[in-house]
Design a protein around this motif. Structure first.
Motif, PDB file in Angstrom:
ATOM      1  N   ASP A   1      11.245 -11.793 -71.006  1.00 36.64           N
ATOM      2  CA  ASP A   1      10.437 -11.403 -72.482  1.00 36.64           C
ATOM      3  C   ASP A   1      11.987 -11.554 -73.752  1.00 36.64           C
ATOM      4  N   PRO A   2      11.305 -12.027 -74.827  1.00 33.38           N
ATOM      5  CA  PRO A   2      12.106 -12.065 -75.706  1.00 33.38           C
ATOM      6  C   PRO A   2      13.136 -10.835 -76.037  1.00 33.38           C
ATOM      7  N   GLU A   3      12.539  -9.473 -75.935  1.00 36.23           N
ATOM      8  CA  GLU A   3      13.191  -8.213 -76.064  1.00 36.23           C
ATOM      9  C   GLU A   3      14.218  -7.970 -74.863  1.00 36.23           C
ATOM     10  N   SER A   4      14.119  -8.545 -73.405  1.00 33.13           N
ATOM     11  CA  SER A   4      15.145  -9.171 -72.272  1.00 33.13           C
ATOM     12  C   SER A   4      16.764  -8.730 -73.300  1.00 33.13           C
ATOM     13  N   ASN A   5      16.897  -8.179 -72.603  1.00 33.06           N
ATOM     14  CA  ASN A   5      18.942  -8.403 -72.660  1.00 33.06           C
ATOM     15  C   ASN A   5      19.517  -9.696 -72.150  1.00 33.06           C
ATOM     16  N   PHE A   6      18.947  -9.429 -70.798  1.00 28.21           N
ATOM     17  CA  PHE A   6      18.977 -10.212 -69.816  1.00 28.21           C
ATOM     18  C   PHE A   6      19.135 -11.951 -70.708  1.00 28.21           C
ATOM     19  N   ARG A   7      18.057 -12.142 -70.925  1.00 27.55           N
ATOM     20  CA  ARG A   7      17.353 -13.330 -71.035  1.00 27.55           C
ATOM     21  C   ARG A   7      18.341 -13.649 -72.231  1.00 27.55           C
ATOM     22  N   SER A   8      18.512 -12.652 -72.621  1.00 28.58           N
ATOM     23  CA  SER A   8      19.241 -12.807 -74.256  1.00 28.58           C
ATOM     24  C   SER A   8      20.923 -13.812 -74.225  1.00 28.58           C
ATOM     25  N   LEU A   9      21.205 -12.642 -72.857  1.00 29.70           N
ATOM     26  CA  LEU A   9      23.007 -12.990 -72.304  1.00 29.70           C
ATOM     27  C   LEU A   9      22.699 -14.783 -71.378  1.00 29.70           C
ATOM     28  N   HIS A  10      21.202 -14.607 -70.992  1.00 30.75           N
ATOM     29  CA  HIS A  10      21.484 -16.010 -69.919  1.00 30.75           C
ATOM     30  C   HIS A  10      21.221 -17.281 -71.163  1.00 30.75           C
ATOM     31  N   ASP A  11      20.536 -17.171 -72.508  1.00 30.11           N
ATOM     32  CA  ASP A  11      20.503 -17.852 -73.117  1.00 30.11           C
ATOM     33  C   ASP A  11      21.507 -18.618 -74.249  1.00 30.11           C
ATOM     34  N   HIS A  12      22.083 -17.521 -74.509  1.00 30.84           N
ATOM     35  CA  HIS A  12      23.552 -17.560 -75.587  1.00 30.84           C
ATOM     36  C   HIS A  12      24.369 -17.867 -74.088  1.00 30.84           C
ATOM     37  N   LEU A  13      24.914 -16.976 -73.019  1.00 32.22           N
ATOM     38  CA  LEU A  13      26.264 -18.078 -73.074  1.00 32.22           C
ATOM     39  C   LEU A  13      26.448 -18.279 -70.829  1.00 32.22           C
TER      40      LEU A  13
END
Ligand code: 6PG
Length: 243
Positions: free
Chosen positions: A80-92
């Motif tokens: 989900d785009p709201e997932s903090n893990f997703r953001s961490l994955h995509d950007h780091l």
């Protein structure tokens, strides 16, 4: 409390450069001390520019010795785009080589009931921290500040996660997604270093309000962030500081 903590203030790019450098310095010290670095990261938009900076400018960062933890998570599926893990994955995580076993997502996404009804998600995460982090003292915790005054997933006017023995808790956000998992204030306060990253004009009003109070964690959880033997530094850009 807010006024007494060291404050780094600069234009956004300089601010992020300084924070990235401070994290790298903390990483180098931790690796020299015990061979590993435990870094806990918040979600939201501000850390994304930090991740980009670390990826582009910090080639010597000891990623292979780094354990990545989440400060908080929204109870949504992993993709989900709201997932903090997703953001961490995509950007780091897509760009640096952190060993698979050193990446510690919060288990909210595997089975919604696990987190919401049985309290097992927080328990599992607490056990993972207890097993891997000496004295449950994280080396570096990156916090943000919501314009409503929340930090991590600890929300104003709620007592969840502010005190007690639990190191990881479920909390309720006033905005969607409502169900959250968060490190507790007592755990955050065991960290060696805590950074609060606040950027943008939209944060000026809340930081001004918080700066006027003393320690009132029930009203503003951030005012209870006070590492018992670690260091707390605020990183604010000029827009957040001056409005
Ligand atoms: C979350 C966060 C939260 C965040 C603040 C600031 O998942 O919502 O971890 O505590 O740090 O909301 O977010 P911004 O960086 O987007 O301002």
């Amino acid at each position: 409390k807010f006024r007494q903590s060291p404050l780094v203030s600069a234009w956004p790019e300089e601010l992020i450069a300084r924070l990235a450098l401070d994290i790298e310095t903390a990483a180098a010290k931790a690796v020299a001390r015990c061979g590993e670095f435990h870094l806990a990261l918040s979600g939201g938009s501000s850390p994304i520019v930090l991740f980009q900076r670390l990826v582009r400018h910090h080639y010597g960062f000891p990623w292979r010795r780094t354990h990545l933890w989440l400060v908080d998570e929204r109870c949504v599926p992993l993709a989900d785009p709201e997932s903090n893990f997703r953001s961490l994955h995509d950007h780091l995580l897509q760009h640096v080589r952190v060993p698979y076993l050193n990446i510690h997502p919060m288990l909210v996404h595997l089975n919604r009931r696990l987190c919401v009804e049985e309290d097992q998600g927080p328990e599992l995460y607490a056990k993972e921290i207890a097993a891997l982090v000496t004295n449950a003292s994280l080396d570096f915790v990156l916090l943000g500040l919501g314009s409503d005054g929340h930090t991590a997933s600890l929300f104003p006017h709620s007592s969840s996660g502010l005190e007690g023995a639990k190191t990881v808790v479920l909390t309720e956000s006033p905005v969607k997604p409502h169900q959250r998992m968060s490190l507790s204030l007592p755990l955050i306060n065991k960290a060696r270093q805590v950074a609060v990253l606040v950027m943008g004009k939209g944060k000026h009003e809340i930081t001004t309000q918080i700066s006027r109070v003393g320690q009132e964690p029930r009203k503003w959880p951030i005012s209870g962030v006070n590492p018992s033997s670690g260091q707390l530094v605020w990183y604010m850009d000029y827009d957040a500081l001056l409005g």
